[in-house]
Design a protein around this motif. Sequence first.
Motif, mmCIF file in Angstrom:
data_model
loop_
_atom_site.group_PDB
_atom_site.id
_atom_site.type_symbol
_atom_site.label_atom_id
_atom_site.label_comp_id
_atom_site.label_asym_id
_atom_site.label_seq_id
_atom_site.Cartn_x
_atom_site.Cartn_y
_atom_site.Cartn_z
ATOM 1 N N PRO A 123 0.817 -1.228 0.000
ATOM 2 C CA PRO A 123 0.000 0.000 0.000
ATOM 3 C C PRO A 123 0.847 1.273 0.000
ATOM 4 N N GLN A 124 1.937 1.276 0.759
ATOM 5 C CA GLN A 124 2.782 2.470 0.842
ATOM 6 C C GLN A 124 3.550 2.704 -0.466
ATOM 7 N N VAL A 125 4.007 1.616 -1.100
ATOM 8 C CA VAL A 125 4.692 1.777 -2.385
ATOM 9 C C VAL A 125 3.719 2.312 -3.436
ATOM 10 N N LEU A 126 2.497 1.810 -3.434
ATOM 11 C CA LEU A 126 1.491 2.325 -4.366
ATOM 12 C C LEU A 126 1.250 3.819 -4.130
ATOM 13 N N TRP A 127 1.154 4.226 -2.861
ATOM 14 C CA TRP A 127 0.934 5.643 -2.544
ATOM 15 C C TRP A 127 2.089 6.480 -3.045
ATOM 16 N N ARG A 128 3.291 6.015 -2.804
ATOM 17 C CA ARG A 128 4.463 6.786 -3.239
ATOM 18 C C ARG A 128 4.501 6.937 -4.755
ATOM 19 N N ILE A 129 4.217 5.843 -5.477
ATOM 20 C CA ILE A 129 4.217 5.922 -6.935
ATOM 21 C C ILE A 129 3.139 6.883 -7.412
ATOM 22 N N ASP A 130 1.949 6.792 -6.809
ATOM 23 C CA ASP A 130 0.845 7.674 -7.203
ATOM 24 C C ASP A 130 1.147 9.137 -6.913
ATOM 25 N N HIS A 131 2.084 9.391 -6.006
ATOM 26 C CA HIS A 131 2.417 10.774 -5.642
ATOM 27 C C HIS A 131 3.768 11.217 -6.199
ATOM 28 N N GLY A 132 4.196 10.590 -7.283
ATOM 29 C CA GLY A 132 5.233 11.179 -8.115
ATOM 30 C C GLY A 132 6.676 10.813 -7.862
ATOM 31 N N ILE A 133 6.953 9.763 -7.094
ATOM 32 C CA ILE A 133 8.364 9.482 -6.815
ATOM 33 C C ILE A 133 9.105 8.952 -8.042
ATOM 34 N N LEU A 134 8.369 8.492 -9.047
ATOM 35 C CA LEU A 134 9.017 7.971 -10.257
ATOM 36 C C LEU A 134 8.914 8.935 -11.435
ATOM 37 N N ASP A 135 8.118 9.975 -11.287
ATOM 38 C CA ASP A 135 7.914 10.910 -12.389
ATOM 39 C C ASP A 135 9.227 11.586 -12.763
ATOM 40 N N GLY A 136 9.628 11.426 -14.002
ATOM 41 C CA GLY A 136 10.852 12.058 -14.486
ATOM 42 C C GLY A 136 12.084 11.192 -14.392
ATOM 43 N N LEU A 137 12.020 10.040 -13.714
ATOM 44 C CA LEU A 137 13.212 9.195 -13.569
ATOM 45 C C LEU A 137 13.490 8.363 -14.825
ATOM 46 N N ASP A 138 12.428 7.902 -15.483
ATOM 47 C CA ASP A 138 12.553 7.094 -16.689
ATOM 48 C C ASP A 138 13.626 6.008 -16.548
ATOM 49 N N PRO B 197 7.051 2.995 -18.607
ATOM 50 C CA PRO B 197 6.768 2.041 -19.685
ATOM 51 C C PRO B 197 8.004 1.460 -20.352
ATOM 52 N N ASN B 198 9.131 2.140 -20.226
ATOM 53 C CA ASN B 198 10.345 1.659 -20.872
ATOM 54 C C ASN B 198 11.212 0.792 -19.965
ATOM 55 N N ALA B 199 10.787 0.623 -18.724
ATOM 56 C CA ALA B 199 11.634 -0.063 -17.742
ATOM 57 C C ALA B 199 11.367 -1.555 -17.706
ATOM 58 N N LYS B 200 12.439 -2.311 -17.516
ATOM 59 C CA LYS B 200 12.330 -3.713 -17.157
ATOM 60 C C LYS B 200 12.250 -3.781 -15.626
ATOM 61 N N VAL B 201 11.557 -4.788 -15.108
ATOM 62 C CA VAL B 201 11.393 -4.933 -13.666
ATOM 63 C C VAL B 201 12.029 -6.235 -13.221
ATOM 64 N N LEU B 202 12.901 -6.134 -12.243
ATOM 65 C CA LEU B 202 13.477 -7.310 -11.602
ATOM 66 C C LEU B 202 12.731 -7.505 -10.282
ATOM 67 N N LEU B 203 11.800 -8.437 -10.270
ATOM 68 C CA LEU B 203 10.955 -8.702 -9.109
ATOM 69 C C LEU B 203 11.610 -9.749 -8.226
ATOM 70 N N LEU B 204 11.809 -9.405 -6.952
ATOM 71 C CA LEU B 204 12.498 -10.295 -6.022
ATOM 72 C C LEU B 204 11.502 -11.048 -5.154
ATOM 73 N N GLY B 205 11.817 -12.291 -4.881
ATOM 74 C CA GLY B 205 11.026 -13.063 -3.943
ATOM 75 C C GLY B 205 11.232 -12.585 -2.524
ATOM 76 N N ASN B 206 10.244 -12.809 -1.676
ATOM 77 C CA ASN B 206 10.385 -12.454 -0.262
ATOM 78 C C ASN B 206 11.443 -13.337 0.385
ATOM 79 N N THR B 207 12.193 -12.770 1.316
ATOM 80 C CA THR B 207 13.177 -13.554 2.058
ATOM 81 C C THR B 207 12.527 -14.158 3.300
ATOM 82 N N HIS B 208 13.083 -15.278 3.755
ATOM 83 C CA HIS B 208 12.585 -15.898 4.980
ATOM 84 C C HIS B 208 12.968 -15.043 6.187
ATOM 85 N N PHE B 209 12.221 -15.209 7.267
ATOM 86 C CA PHE B 209 12.456 -14.424 8.477
ATOM 87 C C PHE B 209 12.210 -15.309 9.693
#
Length: 414
Positions: free
Chosen positions: A269-284, A322-334
């Motif tokens: 939820p927090q990552v979604l909020w941050r993205i929606d509020h511009g933390i990636l805008d302009g980084l490309d 839209p031009n980015a590749k995503v490296l999605l990481l699995g959760n680590t054990h805890f």
Amino acid sequence: MRITLVPCFLLLLGVAGADSSAPVKLAVKNPSMTDGRDVPEHWTNQWVGRGKIKVMRDTATYRSAPASLAIEAVDGPAHAQVSQFFEVKGGERVKLCGWVRADGGGNAMLALQSFSADWKGIDLKVVGNALTGFDWRKAEGEVVIPAGAARAAVVLVLQGPGAAWLDDVSLDGSDPGAGAQPQSAARPKPAGPPKPKNSCDPAEGFYPDYPHAWRQIVEGQQKRAKEGPAAVVFLGDSLTLGWHEQPQWKDRYAKLGAVNFGVGGDGTPQVLWRIDHGILDGLDPRVVVLCIGINNLWPGFDAADTVQGVDAVLGRLKEKCPNAKVLLLGNTHFFDKGDGKGRERVRHINAALAKLADGRRVRFLDFSEHMLTNDDELKLEMYVGDKLHLSAQGYALWANAMDPLLDELLKGSQ
């Protein structure tokens, strides 16, 4: 009368020099804040560098009865100070002593500030401070008055949100409130923003003891986004944030043009909020390294819901980058309570996350099983004491697993 103050963004500890003369004894007026009504008498000089404040004589929180001097930030963080002035001479030594306290995420500092005869600020020496989470703390130190100074001020500084208090001050090393019984009125904790309904519900993060800190972190990321492109974005929670402390960050990832947008405690939820509020805008970015999901456990989101949240983040990334590749990481054990449910949850999530990868735009990497022994226990050398966050060896394992794939994605995006 115009007074030029020395802002305390760069704070120096007040330490006496080699001068062997005895400290001069200056009398502080109203040292225990006994006199005054709304504001302690003789503590009326104010400077506000940022934000809004309220200065008061606090009869509910004090180190010695009946009151203390308090600065409270209003509607957000502040950088401000309140002081009392004295006539001094360059080369004199004074022994500043007082008791300070902070709450609500603020930092309270006791300092001596010096001025020329025409009120130009010369220096500011901090002799001690108190951070939120501590009760009354003694701050003391000998300070040499710098050459050219004609006046000095005993200063209470507030930096951040919340409030700062000062009580029982002296310039001769004495303790006017000796034997006092401190009193600290309970301050209600901020309620914080609404909690997310599920893993796909964008929501702000919140640290109760530092109520403005999460927003300040996000504001810093928004500012960085406006500065221009970044080849690689590390996006996630405290595991991502921890890269900054590892040598590989400076030696390798920073050289690739990476920025670290990890935030402690964040879930989807927090990552979604941050993205929606511009933390990636302009980084490309060319590549986004995404490590998120483990903090969805604490609000009680189940594995299936967590995977939906990660999928929602991937959708936002496709929209914003839209031009980015995503490296999605699995959760680590805890840490595990011994019932095996923690291991089961991580494996369930990771199996589902693997299916979100298409092998082209989104690639999946899971190194979590390499952090376990043959008996399904954590390899303790991979973790710090909380058995959740990673040690240097844990980050080394992560880097060794990630780097070949990261290089491949960067090469393919050229």
